[in-house]
Design an enzyme around this catalytic site. Structure first.
Site, mmCIF file in Angstrom:
data_model
loop_
_atom_site.group_PDB
_atom_site.id
_atom_site.type_symbol
_atom_site.label_atom_id
_atom_site.label_comp_id
_atom_site.label_asym_id
_atom_site.label_seq_id
_atom_site.Cartn_x
_atom_site.Cartn_y
_atom_site.Cartn_z
ATOM 1 N N LYS A 114 0.826 -1.214 0.000
ATOM 2 C CA LYS A 114 0.000 0.000 0.000
ATOM 3 C C LYS A 114 0.859 1.262 0.000
ATOM 4 C CE LYS A 114 -4.379 -1.762 1.689
ATOM 5 N NZ LYS A 114 -5.374 -1.752 2.769
ATOM 6 N N LYS A 196 -4.956 -11.612 -8.413
ATOM 7 C CA LYS A 196 -6.212 -11.768 -7.696
ATOM 8 C C LYS A 196 -7.266 -10.804 -8.248
ATOM 9 C CE LYS A 196 -7.774 -11.124 -3.125
ATOM 10 N NZ LYS A 196 -7.548 -10.840 -1.719
ATOM 11 N N LYS A 199 -11.339 -5.199 -6.740
ATOM 12 C CA LYS A 199 -12.304 -4.159 -7.100
ATOM 13 C C LYS A 199 -11.610 -2.855 -7.462
ATOM 14 C CE LYS A 199 -12.887 -3.179 -2.234
ATOM 15 N NZ LYS A 199 -13.395 -3.875 -1.076
#
Ligand code: TRP
Length: 335
Positions: A114, A196, A199
């Site tokens: 992140k 993966k 969204k």
């Protein structure tokens, strides 16, 4: 609460969930709520570790509440609540911060990822994220936490923190275990099947949103990346696209890979993709309609969250009270 093991999990209300989130998390929660005392949170405080538009966060929180209910979480059986409604989460995370080391947090894979993706906003919360997550879990004397691969490291840290606190101050927290469900398929991106399904993918065709209607679902599966071999065979190494579609098909129909391979032997990818799209849509369409229906009644959703918070609070403050006492804080006299 009944004499069953406590199972805790949470999902961040940070956008519309994908088919991967449903198959990997929400669907299992619903199945687990009969066998365990299920406590399911909306991790709204966690979402603030990356930039959120306040109005969007608010809407996403209602969306996720409605989605939990539409997927079958029963607020009579389980506790469904918003993390920010129970202030013990933030309070316990402060205490746990005092026994957690920066080195432990800067090592976390998700923090590193992140930080790379949000270079302009590497805030203390992003680093402290796993401590808040440990507080979520430990407040409820949780025994089991259903987690996907990406959260296993955080759960390990929560266990370490629990053990450390217990060693220093005496037995206080139950040390939680990961609950690995047998049936959880790992759902990959439809356009890059080695990643993966996410969204936050910029390519909208890469994921199925729980908000996609039937036409969109079918269109997305039609466009899913496959290979040129044209045989429907499970072989993740050489045929990652087709293997992902087979996993999805089996996850939504309950069929085994063998059964699915037989069903489509001699048929082309076109037929197979259409069948996958239809099978997926028949599972998520009723959920979407139910969720949209629930969303029309925010008063009801507020009531569900309010009742959930009251139940959660009772349990959470029991643990927090013990913790405050053990570390030596003087209890406030109530007059
Ligand atoms: N970090 C989890 C995720 O993004 C969400 C979460 C917050 C959670 N607190 C938790 C999951 C406690 C399990 C237990 O997926």
């Amino acid at each position: 609460m009944e004499d069953k093991k406590i199972l805790f999990s949470a999902v961040q209300p940070s956008g519309i969930l994908t088919l991967g989130n449903y198959l990997g998390a929400l669907r299992n929660f619903t199945a687990l709520q009969n066998d365990f005392n299920g406590i399911f949170a909306l991790a709204d405080l966690h979402t603030l570790t990356v930039k959120q538009e306040p109005a969007v966060l608010r809407q996403n929180t209602y969306e996720l509440t409605a989605l939990y209910l539409a997927c079958g979480i029963d607020p009579e059986k389980s506790i469904l609540f918003a993390q920010s409604h129970v202030s013990a989460h933030a309070e316990l995370s402060w205490i746990l911060n005092t026994i957690t080391y920066p080195g432990e947090l800067s090592r976390m894979t998700q923090f590193k990822d992140k930080s790379r993706n949000h270079e302009d906003n590497i805030n203390m919360g992003l680093m402290d994220y796993p401590v808040l997550m440990a507080a979520d879990i430990l407040l409820y004397q949780t025994e089991l936490v259903p987690v996907g691969a990406d959260q296993k490291q955080h759960l390990e840290l929560a266990r370490d923190i629990a053990i450390r606190f217990n060693n220093r101050y005496g037995e206080t927290f139950k040390v939680p275990e990961a609950y690995i469900s047998k049936s959880t398929a790992r759902i990959m991106s439809l356009s890059e099947p080695d990643r993966k399904m996410s969204k936050s993918d910029a390519n909208l065709n890469a994921f199925i949103s729980m908000n996609d209607d039937k036409d969109t679902v079918i269109k997305k599966f039609k466009r899913a990346v496959t290979d040129s071999d044209n045989s429907v065979v499970f072989d993740p190494e050489n045929k990652p696209g087709i293997s992902n579609l087979l996993s999805i098909y089996c996850a939504v129909t309950g069929k085994t890979v063998k059964e699915a391979e037989n069903e489509f032997s001699g048929k082309g990818y076109g037929d197979f993709k259409l069948a996958v799209g239809e099978a997926v849509s028949s599972v998520i369409e009723p959920i979407r309609l139910k969720k949209n229906d629930l969303l029309k009644n925010k008063d009801y959703l507020d009531d569900v969250l309010s009742i959930g918070a009251s139940k959660a609070e009772r349990l959470a403050y029991r643990t927090l009270g013990k913790v405050y006492k053990k570390v030596g804080l003087v209890p406030r006299k109530r007059v």
